[in-house]
Design an enzyme around this catalytic site. Sequence first.
Site, mmCIF file in Angstrom:
data_model
loop_
_atom_site.group_PDB
_atom_site.id
_atom_site.type_symbol
_atom_site.label_atom_id
_atom_site.label_comp_id
_atom_site.label_asym_id
_atom_site.label_seq_id
_atom_site.Cartn_x
_atom_site.Cartn_y
_atom_site.Cartn_z
ATOM 1 N N HIS A 255 1.345 69.410 25.855
ATOM 2 C CA HIS A 255 2.761 69.399 25.260
ATOM 3 C C HIS A 255 3.589 69.908 26.170
ATOM 4 O O HIS A 255 4.738 69.361 26.298
ATOM 5 C CB HIS A 255 2.649 70.669 24.222
ATOM 6 C CG HIS A 255 2.376 70.140 22.919
ATOM 7 N ND1 HIS A 255 3.303 69.132 22.113
ATOM 8 C CD2 HIS A 255 1.257 70.348 21.809
ATOM 9 C CE1 HIS A 255 2.632 69.014 20.857
ATOM 10 N NE2 HIS A 255 1.481 69.743 20.660
ATOM 11 N N GLU A 320 -0.980 80.936 17.829
ATOM 12 C CA GLU A 320 -0.205 80.101 16.728
ATOM 13 C C GLU A 320 -1.385 78.918 16.088
ATOM 14 O O GLU A 320 -1.368 79.032 14.901
ATOM 15 C CB GLU A 320 0.699 79.116 17.649
ATOM 16 C CG GLU A 320 1.282 77.803 16.795
ATOM 17 C CD GLU A 320 1.961 76.922 17.762
ATOM 18 O OE1 GLU A 320 2.837 76.108 17.081
ATOM 19 O OE2 GLU A 320 1.441 76.810 19.129
ATOM 20 N N GLU A 408 21.672 112.536 -2.124
ATOM 21 C CA GLU A 408 22.234 112.079 -0.906
ATOM 22 C C GLU A 408 23.755 111.991 -0.712
ATOM 23 O O GLU A 408 24.503 111.311 0.279
ATOM 24 C CB GLU A 408 21.921 110.326 -1.277
ATOM 25 C CG GLU A 408 20.672 110.018 -1.287
ATOM 26 C CD GLU A 408 20.320 108.489 -1.074
ATOM 27 O OE1 GLU A 408 21.006 107.731 -1.353
ATOM 28 O OE2 GLU A 408 19.178 108.282 -0.907
#
Length: 424
Positions: A255, A320, A408
């Site tokens: 490749h 891969e 909060e």
Amino acid sequence: MRIVKISEQPSIKRSVDQGTEDQRAAVKAIIEKVRQDGDQALRAFTELFDGISLENFAVSEIETREAYESIDEETLALIREAAANIRSFHEKQLRPSWMTTDENGTILGQKVTPLDSVGLYVPGGTAAYPSSVLMNVIPAKVAGVERIVITSPPDKKTGKLPPAVLVAAKEAGAEELYKIGGAQAIAALSYGTETIAPVDKITGPGNMYVALAKREVFGDVDIDMIAGPSEIAILADDSAKPNEVAADLLSQAEHDILSCSVLVTPSESLAESVAIEIEKQLSTLPREAIARQAIHNYGAIYVTDSIEEAVQTINRLAPEHLEILTKNPMELLGQIRHAGAIFIGRFSPEPVGDYFAGPNHVLPTNGTARFSSPLNVEDFQKKSSIVFYSEKALKDNGEKIAAFARLEGLEAHARAIETRLKQQ
């Protein structure tokens, strides 16, 4: 091909090429020029980089018809059969929207919606990649995306796209194709021009400039991934055939000079035989120079003390592509945690997945299979949460919600709940 004991830390990782400062600057300049001047910039860049002057970028029906006329029936049948296999596999990935109802009237759920539009970049210029077209268009089509746009560099002599690419696009269901390549194509897909409307997501591989452009536009549009060079790892024991192992390793080495091919085995005799076979097969490869450099720089045979250690090594590599070439490969499948695609047994070499079997060949590289997946139908969909609280549900839970809001320090959140509780 070098043979090393597993004491040497195995790796498939190559430094991610971020491009030079000049390359990054050039990509930013191209993107900005396309944003400002639209089609005029596309024409100028196409002439500059592709060496051809085009007035119209859109692929015409005449060009598509000519493409069908130029390919033989055998090739057309091959594309259609591959497309059918890919479609069948991806249709199994579809997930519906869903909702659940509790006794107190609460309705919770998830709405699955296809993206409105996606752009696929297909490399080209000197080569044709119909497989890339099928692997990107078909899952988007299965997901329900209505507008699928393909861009690809034109041939420098004819100004057209390869016939196989046009036919694959038509067979997969893409109707909007443009003869544009490089960073300018990514800019056009992201921000639009007079001819090309912008898309919501861009997928598909490309050269360094395409990769840099995808990085640059991410956030304004979504992207699939920044794919690195191809890689394969083969997990094998002494039952594997050296000539087949060598051929499979070279299938990725050809490749790119950055491709990585790795064999992991507890068999020293297999390691030695594969190393000899690699050299023998290299000498007859048309792309010998590329494959030889890739094998020299990024190829290795790792010899482990056991098959268990070989499996652990594969999971560290997170390749891969993974081939399992052992006596009983199915017995090892459950132990594999990290791989983009897994090919089981000697009759499932990696090219089966590249072109024909059905699973997607757009896969995570450079060890990213530890946390990411192959391109799939869900990449072309988004999800919206659905929340419906009944009056009883809010009464039962409202004080708890208000308390959490004050935990909060968000008083307005708490009051948005309590306002309703007081009015019941």
